[in-house]
Motif scaffolding. Structure first.
Motif, short mmCIF file in Angstrom:
data_model
loop_
_atom_site.label_atom_id
_atom_site.label_comp_id
_atom_site.label_asym_id
_atom_site.label_seq_id
_atom_site.Cartn_x
_atom_site.Cartn_y
_atom_site.Cartn_z
N UNK A 5 0.85 -1.18 0.00
CA UNK A 5 0.00 0.00 0.00
C UNK A 5 0.89 1.24 0.00
N UNK A 6 0.66 2.14 -0.95
CA UNK A 6 1.40 3.41 -0.97
C UNK A 6 0.70 4.36 -0.01
N UNK A 7 1.35 4.61 1.13
CA UNK A 7 0.74 5.46 2.15
C UNK A 7 0.97 6.94 1.87
N UNK A 8 2.17 7.26 1.36
CA UNK A 8 2.53 8.68 1.24
C UNK A 8 3.64 8.84 0.22
N UNK A 9 3.59 9.92 -0.57
CA UNK A 9 4.69 10.25 -1.46
C UNK A 9 4.63 11.72 -1.84
N UNK A 10 5.79 12.31 -2.07
CA UNK A 10 5.86 13.69 -2.57
C UNK A 10 5.94 13.72 -4.09
N UNK A 11 6.04 12.54 -4.70
CA UNK A 11 6.20 12.46 -6.16
C UNK A 11 4.84 12.46 -6.85
N UNK A 12 4.88 12.74 -8.14
CA UNK A 12 3.71 12.52 -8.98
C UNK A 12 3.64 11.03 -9.30
N UNK A 13 2.42 10.52 -9.46
CA UNK A 13 2.23 9.09 -9.75
C UNK A 13 1.68 8.97 -11.16
N UNK A 14 2.44 8.26 -12.02
CA UNK A 14 2.00 8.11 -13.40
C UNK A 14 0.95 7.01 -13.53
#
Length: 569
Positions: A5-14
């Motif tokens: 599970x992706x909880x958090x990111x500062x990146x853009x998600x393609x």
């Protein structure tokens, strides 16, 4: 997935994708791909929750770093590099997660091919269906570059035919790296392709002696083009008024029209007065931006029958108008978007103080357009001083309407198999507008406005020719799919839009005459936007090298004891 599970990111998600493949006794190998991206050189971070025991974490270099050793999460930081970087997570449940970290530029160059193959780095990729072994594809890449870095992500190791391998297949990450070398040479479009240009005049309609008996006629005030079922392109209005010599001598030099839209050229007894862009507002030749028009009208009138002609062009729909009324308890009148947006002329047309024009007639299209539809060139007259013109410069007299006809061969253009090289018809000049037709098709492929200066004549607004478009307003794109296999013909209607204070070309110096020339040429399309060395956005030629490639799977052996994959090259 159920495991990650992706909880958090500062990146853009393609996107999130899955690749899988049957690998012999090892069963199905599956990997979920998540693509994170951001500006090159920038940094990002992400946290994944893990719902199983991690058995392996691998990545290529230290541009991706893991923080902490928690068994329930993986926290990473990373840097966006010019090549994609990968982090691979595997759990005891058999699920594999591939995290691709890349730049915003490369994120737009991730291509999914059949058989669970992802190709990253080329500007455009399209798979080709066929019975050949492997995955065949067409590609395009910027013709200005000499080397392209290409990353291949696949469940099985692949080779790219025609590409040089620089990093072998990694069984853990599924990554192979290649480079492709290009000449780095932009294709050229010869500037002299339109050097043989035939020029014709197309303004007989402004002459009092023109036969308009076949035109649609009506009484009273002029009807709008919408009411006459004319909704696009050019149209001519003609009207008459009889004057005595005494009436002309006492006439107040003035012409008023209640409503006019979009562009209006005014002629009196064949003499050009001015062109205005009222954009739905009224016309009054005594206004400051019509200075000199009233005097020209007065000089063009004569005792007896007088013919006033108006050349209209519809440029769009939805027009601003200034209402004839005012605000409540006020004389203030504010511009507003007209609920009708009627084109052409409508309302009262008054010459002098109170003289009305009569015998209104109207016809759609320029004669050059009608001659094309009817395959009849007799409507046009070759311009005596031009004939066949061995140059891409033409000069327009005040209010003149001309057609430039030029042909070019497909063999003179960059080869379509070697290059994707969109090209344009580039037109440069002042106080003019144009409409471009290709290969006798009735619908134009584009229209052109020379500059903003004459657009401001006749309106309270501040129109600009670049509105709603980032492309160069001097360029009319040529639709490649509409080109004939051998010879193509461009027909360009050019209309002078000089104001009433502009002198005839014969009345000015040679240098001024040269400034008023209209230049026409074919050129590469400069619609690509790039960031220059000064950090500002600039236009760059759009041209790409074309080619074909094939991703072919090579053999993989699985160790029966360790269940590890071994690549056989």
């Amino acid at each position: 997935t159920n495991t990650y599970k992706l909880r958090y990111t500062t990146a853009e998600i393609l996107t999130k994708k899955t690749i899988s493949e049957q690998l012999g006794i090892r069963g199905e190998w599956a990997s979920t791909i998540v693509i994170l991206y951001g500006p090159e050189g920038g940094q990002g971070e992400a946290v994944f929750d893990i719902c199983a025991n991690i058995v392996d974490i691998s990545h290529i270099d230290d541009t991706i770093r893991r923080h902490g050793n928690s068994s329930s999460e993986v926290a990473i930081s990373f840097r966006y590099e010019h090549q994609p970087r990968f982090l691979t997570l595997r759990t005891d449940s058999g699920d594999t997660l591939q995290v691709m970290v890349t730049t915003s530029r490369l994120a737009g160059r991730v291509w999914e091919l059949p058989n669970s193959v992802f190709l990253v780095g080329l500007d455009y990729v399209q798979s080709i269906e066929g019975k050949e072994r492997g995955v065949k594809f067409r590609y395009e890449h910027d013709a200005r570059v000499t080397t392209a870095d290409v990353t291949l992500l696949s469940a099985k190791p692949c080779v790219l035919e025609g590409f040089d391998e620089v990093e072998r297949y990694n069984p853990k990450t599924g990554v192979t790296r290649f480079i492709k070398r290009f000449p780095g040479i932009l294709p050229e479009v010869r500037r002299d392709l339109l050097s043989t240009c035939q020029v014709y005049r197309d303004m007989k309609e402004s002459s009092p002696s023109f036969d308009d008996t076949s035109w649609r006629s009506f009484t009273g005030n002029p009807l709008s083009l919408d009411e006459l079922d004319i909704h696009e392109g050019h149209a001519w209005y003609r009207a008459e008024i009889n004057l005595t010599k005494g009436e002309i001598e006492t006439l107040t030099p003035r012409l008023r029209i209640d409503h006019a839209d979009d562009f209006v050229g005014i002629y009196v007894n064949g003499s050009y007065i001015t062109t205005l862009a009222p954009l739905g507002n009224g016309i009054d030749t005594n206004e400051e931006d019509c200075k000199g028009s009233s005097e020209r009208i007065l000089r063009s009138l004569r005792a007896g029958r007088n013919v006033l002609t108006f050349l209209i062009e519809i440029w769009g729909h939805g027009a601003f108008e200034t209402p004839t009324g005012g605000l409540l308890n006020s004389r203030i009148s504010l511009p507003a978007l007209s609920p009708r947006g009627l084109k052409g002329l409508h309302g009262k047309v008054i010459l002098g103080d109170n003289l009305r024009l009569s015998k209104w007639k109207v016809r759609a299209r320029l004669s050059g357009e009608i001659s094309t539809l009817n395959n009849d060139s007799r409507r046009l007259e070759p311009r005596s001083e031009s004939g066949t013109k061995k140059a891409t410069k033409v000069h327009l007299s005040r209010g003149e309407v001309i057609w430039c006809t030029a042909t070019f061969s497909n063999t003179d253009l960059p080869g379509r198999k070697e290059y994707h090289a969109p090209f344009v018809l580039r037109i440069k000049g002042k106080n003019a507008r144009g409409t471009v037709f290709l290969n006798n098709h009735p619908q134009p492929i584009g229209r052109w406005i020379s500059d903003d200066a004459w657009l401001h004549r006749g309106t309270w607004a501040n129109p600009t020719r670049e509105m709603w478009s980032y492309a160069n307003p001097d360029d009319v794109p040529i639709p490649i799919r509409s080109l004939d296999e051998k010879i193509n013909t461009l027909r360009i209607a050019l209309i002078d839009c000089s104001g009433s204070q502009v002198s005839e070309p014969t009345e000015v110096s040679e240098s001024k005459r040269s400034e008023r020339a209209i230049e026409i040429e074919l050129a590469l399309n400069n619609d690509d936007l790039a960031v220059g060395n000064d950090g500002k956005t600039v236009r760059a030629p759009h041209a790409a090298v074309r080619g074909e490639g094939r991703a072919s799977v090579v053999d993989v052996k699985v160790d029966e004891k360790t269940q590890e994959m071994k690549v056989v090259f």
